[in-house]
Every structure is written in C-alpha cells, then in structure tokens.
Design a protein around this motif. Structure first.
Motif, PDB file in Angstrom:
ATOM      1  N   ASN A 203       0.822  -1.195   0.000  1.00 26.15           N
ATOM      2  CA  ASN A 203       0.000   0.000   0.000  1.00 26.15           C
ATOM      3  C   ASN A 203       0.865   1.258   0.000  1.00 26.15           C
ATOM      4  O   ASN A 203       0.561   2.228  -0.680  1.00 26.15           O
ATOM      5  CB  ASN A 203      -0.940  -0.009   1.206  1.00 26.15           C
ATOM      6  N   GLN A 204       1.967   1.222   0.716  1.00 19.05           N
ATOM      7  CA  GLN A 204       2.845   2.385   0.781  1.00 19.05           C
ATOM      8  C   GLN A 204       3.568   2.648  -0.536  1.00 19.05           C
ATOM      9  O   GLN A 204       3.994   3.765  -0.800  1.00 19.05           O
ATOM     10  CB  GLN A 204       3.853   2.231   1.924  1.00 19.05           C
ATOM     11  N   PHE A 205       3.722   1.626  -1.372  1.00 22.51           N
ATOM     12  CA  PHE A 205       4.337   1.838  -2.685  1.00 22.51           C
ATOM     13  C   PHE A 205       3.520   2.836  -3.497  1.00 22.51           C
ATOM     14  O   PHE A 205       4.055   3.531  -4.349  1.00 22.51           O
ATOM     15  CB  PHE A 205       4.426   0.530  -3.469  1.00 22.51           C
ATOM     16  N   ASN A 206       2.228   2.901  -3.237  1.00 24.39           N
ATOM     17  CA  ASN A 206       1.351   3.809  -3.969  1.00 24.39           C
ATOM     18  C   ASN A 206       1.325   5.214  -3.375  1.00 24.39           C
ATOM     19  O   ASN A 206       0.758   6.118  -3.971  1.00 24.39           O
ATOM     20  CB  ASN A 206      -0.072   3.249  -3.997  1.00 24.39           C
ATOM     21  N   ALA A 207       1.920   5.380  -2.216  1.00 25.73           N
ATOM     22  CA  ALA A 207       1.920   6.687  -1.555  1.00 25.73           C
ATOM     23  C   ALA A 207       2.872   7.640  -2.274  1.00 25.73           C
ATOM     24  O   ALA A 207       3.802   7.228  -2.953  1.00 25.73           O
ATOM     25  CB  ALA A 207       2.332   6.534  -0.095  1.00 25.73           C
ATOM     26  N   LYS A 208       2.656   8.895  -2.107  1.00 22.25           N
ATOM     27  CA  LYS A 208       3.491   9.911  -2.732  1.00 22.25           C
ATOM     28  C   LYS A 208       4.649  10.313  -1.812  1.00 22.25           C
ATOM     29  O   LYS A 208       5.024  11.465  -1.729  1.00 22.25           O
ATOM     30  CB  LYS A 208       2.654  11.142  -3.068  1.00 22.25           C
ATOM     31  N   SER A 209       5.211   9.344  -1.122  1.00 21.27           N
ATOM     32  CA  SER A 209       6.301   9.620  -0.196  1.00 21.27           C
ATOM     33  C   SER A 209       7.565   9.967  -0.956  1.00 21.27           C
ATOM     34  O   SER A 209       7.920   9.327  -1.931  1.00 21.27           O
ATOM     35  CB  SER A 209       6.558   8.386   0.675  1.00 21.27           C
ATOM     36  N   LYS A 210       8.277  10.987  -0.488  1.00 21.91           N
ATOM     37  CA  LYS A 210       9.531  11.343  -1.137  1.00 21.91           C
ATOM     38  C   LYS A 210      10.720  10.677  -0.461  1.00 21.91           C
ATOM     39  O   LYS A 210      11.802  10.666  -0.998  1.00 21.91           O
ATOM     40  CB  LYS A 210       9.684  12.856  -1.195  1.00 21.91           C
ATOM     41  N   GLY A 211      10.538  10.101   0.743  1.00 22.87           N
ATOM     42  CA  GLY A 211      11.602   9.337   1.390  1.00 22.87           C
ATOM     43  C   GLY A 211      12.575  10.154   2.215  1.00 22.87           C
ATOM     44  O   GLY A 211      13.561   9.623   2.705  1.00 22.87           O
ATOM     45  N   TYR A 212      12.304  11.435   2.376  1.00 25.12           N
ATOM     46  CA  TYR A 212      13.188  12.277   3.180  1.00 25.12           C
ATOM     47  C   TYR A 212      12.394  13.432   3.775  1.00 25.12           C
ATOM     48  O   TYR A 212      11.333  13.789   3.272  1.00 25.12           O
ATOM     49  CB  TYR A 212      14.361  12.811   2.346  1.00 25.12           C
ATOM     50  N   THR A 213      12.922  13.974   4.863  1.00 21.39           N
ATOM     51  CA  THR A 213      12.300  15.128   5.497  1.00 21.39           C
ATOM     52  C   THR A 213      13.375  16.143   5.832  1.00 21.39           C
ATOM     53  O   THR A 213      14.547  15.789   6.007  1.00 21.39           O
ATOM     54  CB  THR A 213      11.576  14.738   6.808  1.00 21.39           C
TER      55      THR A 213
ATOM     56  N   ASP B  64      20.630  14.783  -2.741  1.00 15.03           N
ATOM     57  CA  ASP B  64      21.372  13.645  -2.193  1.00 15.03           C
ATOM     58  C   ASP B  64      20.473  12.749  -1.344  1.00 15.03           C
ATOM     59  O   ASP B  64      20.565  11.518  -1.398  1.00 15.03           O
ATOM     60  CB  ASP B  64      22.565  14.122  -1.364  1.00 15.03           C
ATOM     61  N   ALA B  65      19.588  13.358  -0.566  1.00 11.48           N
ATOM     62  CA  ALA B  65      18.655  12.585   0.260  1.00 11.48           C
ATOM     63  C   ALA B  65      17.693  11.803  -0.620  1.00 11.48           C
ATOM     64  O   ALA B  65      17.427  10.621  -0.375  1.00 11.48           O
ATOM     65  CB  ALA B  65      17.880  13.516   1.193  1.00 11.48           C
ATOM     66  N   LYS B  66      17.201  12.429  -1.662  1.00 12.99           N
ATOM     67  CA  LYS B  66      16.288  11.754  -2.585  1.00 12.99           C
ATOM     68  C   LYS B  66      16.985  10.575  -3.263  1.00 12.99           C
ATOM     69  O   LYS B  66      16.419   9.489  -3.371  1.00 12.99           O
ATOM     70  CB  LYS B  66      15.789  12.738  -3.640  1.00 12.99           C
ATOM     71  N   ASN B  67      18.217  10.774  -3.706  1.00 19.02           N
ATOM     72  CA  ASN B  67      18.955   9.693  -4.363  1.00 19.02           C
ATOM     73  C   ASN B  67      19.229   8.528  -3.416  1.00 19.02           C
ATOM     74  O   ASN B  67      19.160   7.363  -3.819  1.00 19.02           O
ATOM     75  CB  ASN B  67      20.248  10.223  -4.971  1.00 19.02           C
ATOM     76  N   ALA B  68      19.524   8.816  -2.160  1.00 19.61           N
ATOM     77  CA  ALA B  68      19.742   7.761  -1.165  1.00 19.61           C
ATOM     78  C   ALA B  68      18.473   6.941  -0.999  1.00 19.61           C
ATOM     79  O   ALA B  68      18.510   5.704  -0.937  1.00 19.61           O
ATOM     80  CB  ALA B  68      20.169   8.360   0.168  1.00 19.61           C
ATOM     81  N   TYR B  69      17.334   7.609  -0.941  1.00 19.47           N
ATOM     82  CA  TYR B  69      16.052   6.917  -0.811  1.00 19.47           C
ATOM     83  C   TYR B  69      15.769   6.057  -2.044  1.00 19.47           C
ATOM     84  O   TYR B  69      15.363   4.903  -1.927  1.00 19.47           O
ATOM     85  CB  TYR B  69      14.917   7.918  -0.592  1.00 19.47           C
ATOM     86  N   LEU B  70      15.974   6.603  -3.223  1.00 16.69           N
ATOM     87  CA  LEU B  70      15.685   5.860  -4.452  1.00 16.69           C
ATOM     88  C   LEU B  70      16.574   4.627  -4.593  1.00 16.69           C
ATOM     89  O   LEU B  70      16.121   3.572  -5.050  1.00 16.69           O
ATOM     90  CB  LEU B  70      15.825   6.775  -5.668  1.00 16.69           C
ATOM     91  N   GLU B  71      17.828   4.724  -4.169  1.00 17.98           N
ATOM     92  CA  GLU B  71      18.725   3.558  -4.206  1.00 17.98           C
ATOM     93  C   GLU B  71      18.266   2.500  -3.196  1.00 17.98           C
ATOM     94  O   GLU B  71      18.272   1.307  -3.488  1.00 17.98           O
ATOM     95  CB  GLU B  71      20.167   3.978  -3.934  1.00 17.98           C
TER      96      GLU B  71
END
Length: 69
Positions: A16-26, A54-61
C-alpha cells in the motif's frame, strides 16, 4: 447495488505504501534526513544529507533494494 467498493483489492501495508506519494526524506534543520520503511525490518535511517537531491537519491537507491514486489 453499491458499486463503490467493488474495485478494491486486499494488500499489506508495504504494498500500500508503494502507492503513496512519499519522497523518502524530510527536512531536519538545515539538512535532510532520508529513511525507508520495510515490514520485515521497520524504519531504516539512510543518513543526513546537506541537500535535498542527495537525500532523494539515497532513498531511491534503498527503494531498489528494499521495495521489491
């Protein structure tokens, strides 16, 4: 007939969380905290970064590793 719920599917929290619009960082002060959540492990802190990219890239990896369906 009530057709409002006929298109729902059963799923678990992680899928369910895969569908969320989470950016993975705050934003954390003047830095950015990246983290990811998995059902098996829980919250995983990926580090503090000086900039948003950099935070976004860490999350995406991390997403490539932990969010496989």
């Amino acid at each position: 007939t009530d057709n409002r719920i006929t298109n729902l599917r059963e799923t678990d929290y992680q899928k369910n969380q895969f569908n969320a619009k989470s950016k993975g960082y705050t934003k954390n002060g003047n830095r950015f905290l990246a983290r990811i959540y998995t059902k098996q492990i829980g919250r995983i802190n990926l580090g503090n970064y000086e900039n948003q990219l950099d935070a976004k890239n860490a999350y995406l990896e991390a997403k490539k590793i932990y969010h496989k369906i």
